[in-house]
Scaffold this active site. Structure first.
Site, short mmCIF file in Angstrom:
data_model
loop_
_atom_site.label_atom_id
_atom_site.label_comp_id
_atom_site.label_asym_id
_atom_site.label_seq_id
_atom_site.Cartn_x
_atom_site.Cartn_y
_atom_site.Cartn_z
N ALA A 71 0.77 -1.19 0.00
CA ALA A 71 0.04 0.00 -0.02
C ALA A 71 0.83 1.20 0.09
O ALA A 71 0.69 2.43 -0.62
CB ALA A 71 -0.97 0.15 1.42
N ASP A 72 1.80 1.32 0.91
CA ASP A 72 2.97 2.36 0.74
C ASP A 72 3.43 2.45 -0.64
O ASP A 72 3.56 3.74 -1.01
CB ASP A 72 4.28 1.88 1.66
CG ASP A 72 3.52 2.47 3.12
OD1 ASP A 72 2.51 3.13 3.48
OD2 ASP A 72 4.36 1.85 3.98
N ILE A 73 4.06 1.42 -1.29
CA ILE A 73 4.61 1.55 -2.52
C ILE A 73 3.79 2.08 -3.54
O ILE A 73 4.01 3.12 -4.35
CB ILE A 73 5.27 0.00 -2.85
CG1 ILE A 73 6.41 -0.07 -1.72
CG2 ILE A 73 5.83 0.45 -4.28
CD1 ILE A 73 6.98 -1.54 -1.69
N GLY A 119 2.84 5.65 -3.04
CA GLY A 119 3.90 6.60 -3.33
C GLY A 119 3.76 6.67 -4.99
O GLY A 119 4.46 7.71 -5.54
#
Length: 660
Positions: free
Chosen positions: A493-495, A498
């Site tokens: 989810a972070d990647i 981003g």
């Protein structure tokens, strides 16, 4: 953003289809075709996937690349060279051969295929950012170039949490719903279900310990982060002794009150009833309730929102500067200035790529430095994780509680093109940098805010980490080990959040002129839900992971083999007694698609990884660091990863704290 840009999507990979949707969201005119041949209709860029095309299509693509009249972006599994070139590898097979699959699942179980086509989605995001960068170069410098994006490179680039152990000859395997460097961080049982709880700082640990009221948590075994990671089994048992006394909702609200990231696991079919999704995507929620999830349901969810920086902005601003270096070697974003106020993965990932593309990126860190600097392993007081996510930045230490340091930040922002941050919603505004204040400082600023649930949210102020967003965005529902939901091993989810921010920012920088600054809002839950809905409506081939004497192999379903048939072939081949290499050879001889499931530490001996992904950078002291190249390759103005920042420069040291 990309108004007036014409894009052709011509390829069979999911990444091509997904990139078309992203380009449409950015305002481009997009044409999608699967025709055998294409005509020249004045496209600015053409997105293709040559490795899954016909021989005739590959010939046309080669001619287009050689002609140099368009920006051509070719999304393939492994590129045109290397030991794996020329094979139509699937998303799951790339997950297996890069070690991405081996990071997903429970330590006591088998490797698990990520339930969404993660490498295709990542490739689509990076392809869009690469194309937008190339279009900017074409407009400012008249250079048109080719771009190659590989699923292999995208998968390897997602392993920044696990590669540090491999760099020190360690191993990093499956951790289930835990975090390899933080604790407590896991899925815990409640009275009526499960809750994800994620902590990363000593302050968050103290708060959890206080509200839990479990005396054993005061034991010296849990005194430091390293101690808690070392004794994580006992720690999790004690945390669950507390959470099982509460309902999921009560535990979630308690964690929100004390500022600790937490949330329930949400099924994809239940997204329409999830409060934040329903608030932000009312039309999509109604469509799901009325018609279920279809092939195009994901298109009703946007991975980014853009607005004017302020509602009352007016007046024309200067066109994007053309005072950039004229030589071909200058990066696509040469002359662009970026301020990053970020931590961990999302905003740092954006800043890393903007810097690789040639922008000047100034990273603002707190007085003691970003927390991730201290993670292990590392060298010289800096973690490999931090180095991987923060290459080519200038780092400054500012204590934004002090007016003098805030004044310094205002000076930086006055001449910046971009501000990107991933602090908790409202944190920047509380420091005196809301959108109106930013517009007064710099009316043409592109301000990108990345958060778990967005600025318009049913959970204002609720903190969120990757694992919580995976749970609440549907990703864990689709990724299961023996039926039990499990998070992606990588910070998916972070990647992806981003990457969405990266594309939105670069697309905003393409505009020839802007009447005012812009505000880009990224909700990581939006991005996760977009991915989950696409995967549900466009299912990938299934398969099975089979145990061998030295690990596992992945067997892929096709028109001739269903999962049970694959298991029968594995038993007939006696895979459990064979090495992965011998098992793959035996299964392929029997007509079964099979690849070895690599471990992350084995990547450092993989020829394709060493040639196409791994690189070396230096810090200011001359020390060498292992770093990762970007997974998109621009032929004329390449993105470059060169340097690892040292300790942040301290520019101010005021003595008085201004009350907030």
């Amino acid at each position: 953003m990309l108004d007036g840009v014409r894009i052709l999507a011509w390829g069979a990979r999911s990444a091509v289809k997904l990139s078309a949707t992203l380009f449409e969201r950015s305002g481009a005119e997009v044409h999608v075709t699967d025709a055998a041949h294409i005509g020249d209709f004045g496209y600015d860029a053409i997105v293709v996937s040559s490795d899954v095309g016909t021989a005739a299509q590959r010939g046309v693509i080669a001619e287009l690349k050689a002609a140099g009249e368009h920006v051509i972006c070719d999304i393939t599994a492994t590129g045109a060279q290397g030991s794996r070139a020329g094979v139509r590898w699937s998303d799951a097979e790339i997950q297996a051969m890069t070690g991405l699959m081996d990071t997903t699942g429970f330590a006591s179980g088998q490797p698990v295929r990520i339930g969404v086509p993660f490498t295709e989605m990542s490739a689509a995001m990076y392809a869009c950012a690469g194309v937008a960068s190339a279009i900017r170069v074409a407009r400012l410098r008249g250079i048109r170039q080719n771009i190659d994006v590989t699923l292999f490179g995208c998968a390897a680039s997602a392993l920044t949490t696990f590669l540090p152990a491999a760099f020190t000859q360690g191993t990093a395997g499956r951790v289930g719903n835990r975090h390899p460097a933080c604790a407590p961080w896991n899925a815990y049982r409640t009275l009526d279900g499960w809750i994800l709880i994620c902590t990363s700082t000593e302050e968050q640990w103290r708060k959890i310990r206080s509200v839990a009221g479990v005396p054993q948590l005061d034991d010296g075994r849990f005194a430091t982060l390293a101690d808690r990671v070392r004794h994580v089994d006992e720690l999790d048992r004690l945390i669950e002794a507390w959470t099982t006394t509460l309902t999921t909702e009560a535990c979630t609200r308690l964690c929100e009150r004390i500022g600790v990231a937490a949330g329930p696991i949400v099924g994809v079919a239940d997204l329409s009833r999830e409060a934040n999704f329903r608030l932000r995507h009312a039309f999509a929620a109604k469509q799901i309730e009325a018609h279920g999830i279809g092939r195009d349901t994901y298109r009703d969810v946007s991975v980014f929102r853009t607005q004017p920086l302020t509602a009352d902005a007016a007046g024309a601003l200067p066109a994007v500067s053309s005072n950039v270096e004229r030589d071909d070697d200058a990066g696509p974003l040469a002359g662009v200035k970026v301020v990053e106020i970020g931590q961990y993965t999302t905003a740092p990932l954006v800043g890393k790529h903007l810097a690789a593309l040639g922008a000047q990126v100034v990273k603002i860190e707190p007085p003691d430095g970003e927390i991730a600097r201290a993670w292990v392993p590392g060298q010289g007081g800096t973690s490999y994780f931090f180095a991987l996510n923060n290459t080519d930045k200038q780092t400054l230490s500012l204590d934004l509680r002090h007016e003098r340091d805030r004044a310094y930040l205002r000076t930086l922002l006055a001449s910046a093109d971009v501000l990107v941050e991933n602090l908790r919603p409202g944190a920047v505004a509380k420091l005196g940098f809301d959108r109106a204040a930013l517009a007064a400082i710099n009316p043409k600023l592109i301000y990108c805010s990345i958060s778990g649930f967005g600025t318009e949210s049913a959970y204002p102020g609720r903190p969120a980490f990757d694992t919580v967003i995976q749970a609440m965005g549907g990703l864990m529902d689709l990724t299961r080990s023996e039926g039990e939901p499990v998070k992606l091993g990588a910070s998916g989810a972070d990647i992806l959040g981003g990457q969405a921010a990266l594309f939105a920012i670069v697309a905003s920088l393409v505009e020839a002129s802007r009447e005012a600054g812009s505000f880009i809002e990224i909700s990581m839950q939006d991005v996760a839900a977009w991915c989950a809905l696409f995967a549900t409506g466009n299912p990938e081939p299934q398969g099975v992971a089979v145990a061998c004497a030295d690990g596992h192999v992945w067997l892929e379903c096709d028109s001739h083999h269903a999962p049970e048939s694959l298991k029968a072939h594995a038993m007939e081949a006696k895979c459990s007694a064979l090495t992965r290499q011998r098992a793959v050879a035996s299964l392929r001889a029997a007509g079964v698609r099979a690849v070895a499931v690599a471990r992350v530490n084995e990547l450092v001996e993989d020829g394709d990884f060493l040639a196409d992904v791994l690189s070396v950078a230096r810090d200011a002291n001359g020390a060498f660091w292992p770093v990762l190249k970007v997974p998109y390759r621009l032929s004329r103005t390449p993105a470059r990863v060169r340097a690892v920042p040292g300790a942040p420069e301290c520019v101010c040291a005021p003595a008085v704290v201004t009350p907030q």
